[in-house]
Design a protein around this motif. Structure first.
Motif, PDB file in Angstrom:
ATOM      1  N   LEU A  64      24.559  64.838  53.185  1.00 38.64           N
ATOM      2  CA  LEU A  64      23.995  64.426  51.916  1.00 38.64           C
ATOM      3  C   LEU A  64      24.494  65.009  50.958  1.00 38.64           C
ATOM      4  CD1 LEU A  64      20.303  64.716  53.309  1.00 38.64           C
ATOM      5  CD2 LEU A  64      21.734  62.633  53.337  1.00 38.64           C
ATOM      6  N   VAL A  65      25.089  64.141  49.890  1.00 40.14           N
ATOM      7  CA  VAL A  65      25.847  64.778  48.729  1.00 40.14           C
ATOM      8  C   VAL A  65      25.137  64.431  47.544  1.00 40.14           C
ATOM      9  CG1 VAL A  65      28.137  64.842  47.408  1.00 40.14           C
ATOM     10  CG2 VAL A  65      28.038  64.643  49.833  1.00 40.14           C
ATOM     11  N   ASP A  66      24.831  65.433  46.615  1.00 36.50           N
ATOM     12  CA  ASP A  66      24.248  64.886  45.382  1.00 36.50           C
ATOM     13  C   ASP A  66      25.160  64.655  44.192  1.00 36.50           C
ATOM     14  OD1 ASP A  66      23.102  64.804  42.645  1.00 36.50           O
ATOM     15  OD2 ASP A  66      22.591  67.048  42.518  1.00 36.50           O
ATOM     16  N   CYS A  67      25.285  63.254  44.169  1.00 36.20           N
ATOM     17  CA  CYS A  67      26.129  62.619  43.255  1.00 36.20           C
ATOM     18  C   CYS A  67      25.945  62.292  41.819  1.00 36.20           C
ATOM     19  CB  CYS A  67      26.608  61.205  43.800  1.00 36.20           C
ATOM     20  SG  CYS A  67      27.169  60.863  45.463  1.00 36.20           S
ATOM     21  N   THR A  68      24.776  62.803  41.477  1.00 40.47           N
ATOM     22  CA  THR A  68      24.448  62.940  39.871  1.00 40.47           C
ATOM     23  C   THR A  68      25.150  63.520  39.296  1.00 40.47           C
ATOM     24  OG1 THR A  68      22.999  64.763  40.302  1.00 40.47           O
ATOM     25  CG2 THR A  68      22.087  62.275  40.729  1.00 40.47           C
ATOM     26  N   LYS A  69      25.928  64.511  39.689  1.00 42.68           N
ATOM     27  CA  LYS A  69      26.772  65.418  38.571  1.00 42.68           C
ATOM     28  C   LYS A  69      28.235  64.900  38.790  1.00 42.68           C
ATOM     29  CE  LYS A  69      23.688  69.492  38.993  1.00 42.68           C
ATOM     30  NZ  LYS A  69      23.473  70.744  39.431  1.00 42.68           N
ATOM     31  N   ALA A  70      28.574  63.927  39.593  1.00 41.71           N
ATOM     32  CA  ALA A  70      29.827  63.492  39.807  1.00 41.71           C
ATOM     33  C   ALA A  70      30.369  62.897  38.630  1.00 41.71           C
ATOM     34  CB  ALA A  70      30.189  62.858  41.201  1.00 41.71           C
ATOM     35  N   SER A  71      31.539  62.889  38.167  1.00 43.19           N
ATOM     36  CA  SER A  71      32.169  62.268  37.146  1.00 43.19           C
ATOM     37  C   SER A  71      33.409  61.493  37.780  1.00 43.19           C
ATOM     38  CB  SER A  71      32.378  62.981  35.818  1.00 43.19           C
ATOM     39  OG  SER A  71      33.496  64.069  36.110  1.00 43.19           O
ATOM     40  N   GLY A  72      33.888  60.316  37.204  1.00 43.68           N
ATOM     41  CA  GLY A  72      34.854  59.786  37.732  1.00 43.68           C
ATOM     42  C   GLY A  72      34.795  59.282  39.241  1.00 43.68           C
ATOM     43  N   ASN A  73      35.963  59.324  39.946  1.00 41.06           N
ATOM     44  CA  ASN A  73      35.875  58.841  41.395  1.00 41.06           C
ATOM     45  C   ASN A  73      35.519  60.050  42.021  1.00 41.06           C
ATOM     46  OD1 ASN A  73      37.269  56.397  40.748  1.00 41.06           O
ATOM     47  ND2 ASN A  73      39.260  57.469  40.775  1.00 41.06           N
ATOM     48  N   VAL A  74      34.512  59.837  43.173  1.00 34.43           N
ATOM     49  CA  VAL A  74      34.168  60.893  44.263  1.00 34.43           C
ATOM     50  C   VAL A  74      34.985  60.482  45.279  1.00 34.43           C
ATOM     51  CG1 VAL A  74      32.201  61.819  45.396  1.00 34.43           C
ATOM     52  CG2 VAL A  74      32.004  61.006  42.915  1.00 34.43           C
ATOM     53  N   VAL A  75      35.687  61.703  45.878  1.00 30.27           N
ATOM     54  CA  VAL A  75      36.359  61.439  47.299  1.00 30.27           C
ATOM     55  C   VAL A  75      35.587  62.273  48.291  1.00 30.27           C
ATOM     56  CG1 VAL A  75      38.367  62.114  48.386  1.00 30.27           C
ATOM     57  CG2 VAL A  75      38.384  61.593  46.074  1.00 30.27           C
ATOM     58  N   HIS A  76      35.191  61.472  49.378  1.00 28.39           N
ATOM     59  CA  HIS A  76      34.234  61.827  50.573  1.00 28.39           C
ATOM     60  C   HIS A  76      35.263  61.957  51.588  1.00 28.39           C
ATOM     61  CE1 HIS A  76      30.700  61.439  48.598  1.00 28.39           C
ATOM     62  NE2 HIS A  76      31.246  60.308  48.003  1.00 28.39           N
ATOM     63  N   TRP A  77      35.317  63.290  52.279  1.00 31.82           N
ATOM     64  CA  TRP A  77      36.218  63.278  53.483  1.00 31.82           C
ATOM     65  C   TRP A  77      35.253  63.110  54.698  1.00 31.82           C
ATOM     66  CZ3 TRP A  77      35.131  66.840  57.527  1.00 31.82           C
ATOM     67  CH2 TRP A  77      36.558  66.950  58.426  1.00 31.82           C
ATOM     68  N   GLY A  78      35.598  62.365  55.586  1.00 28.81           N
ATOM     69  CA  GLY A  78      35.027  62.079  56.845  1.00 28.81           C
ATOM     70  C   GLY A  78      35.248  60.659  57.224  1.00 28.81           C
ATOM     71  N   GLN A  79      34.166  60.123  57.936  1.00 17.92           N
ATOM     72  CA  GLN A  79      34.341  58.698  58.393  1.00 17.92           C
ATOM     73  C   GLN A  79      33.552  57.714  57.640  1.00 17.92           C
ATOM     74  OE1 GLN A  79      33.700  58.428  62.713  1.00 17.92           O
ATOM     75  NE2 GLN A  79      35.143  60.075  62.910  1.00 17.92           N
ATOM     76  N   GLY A  80      33.079  58.142  56.643  1.00 17.87           N
ATOM     77  CA  GLY A  80      32.154  57.316  55.909  1.00 17.87           C
ATOM     78  C   GLY A  80      31.240  58.034  55.032  1.00 17.87           C
TER      79      GLY A  80
END
Length: 91
Positions: free
Chosen positions: A70-86
């Protein structure tokens, strides 16, 4: 830095569920690697050193009953890259 919670269920038995809290996705991925390394140490207690490649790590992850981040995306800017299968990012 994106606050990340790792949820793990190693087997189908729900009693084995656990979680870990990380300050970033990178720290979480390092935690997954450490979990695998601890597994290898338990499986090979007499080996002074253990090596593995990424395909073996992915096989370990695939064999878990469940692994979620579970990743808090609220502070992310631009493209968010996620490692893993999805990954799913809910706004």
């Amino acid at each position: 830095m994106s606050h990340t919670i790792l949820l793990v269920q190693p087997t189908k038995r729900s009693e084995g569920r656990t979680y870990a809290d990380y300050e970033s996705v990178n720290e979480c991925m390092e935690g997954v690697c450490k979990m695998y390394e601890e597994h290898l140490k338990r499986m090979n207690p007499n080996s002074p050193s253990i090596t593995y490649d990424i395909s073996q790590l992915f096989d370990f992850i695939d064999d878990l009953a469940d692994l979620s981040c579970l990743v808090d995306c609220t502070k992310a800017s631009g493209n968010v890259v996620h490692w893993g299968q999805g990954a799913i990012c809910l706004d």
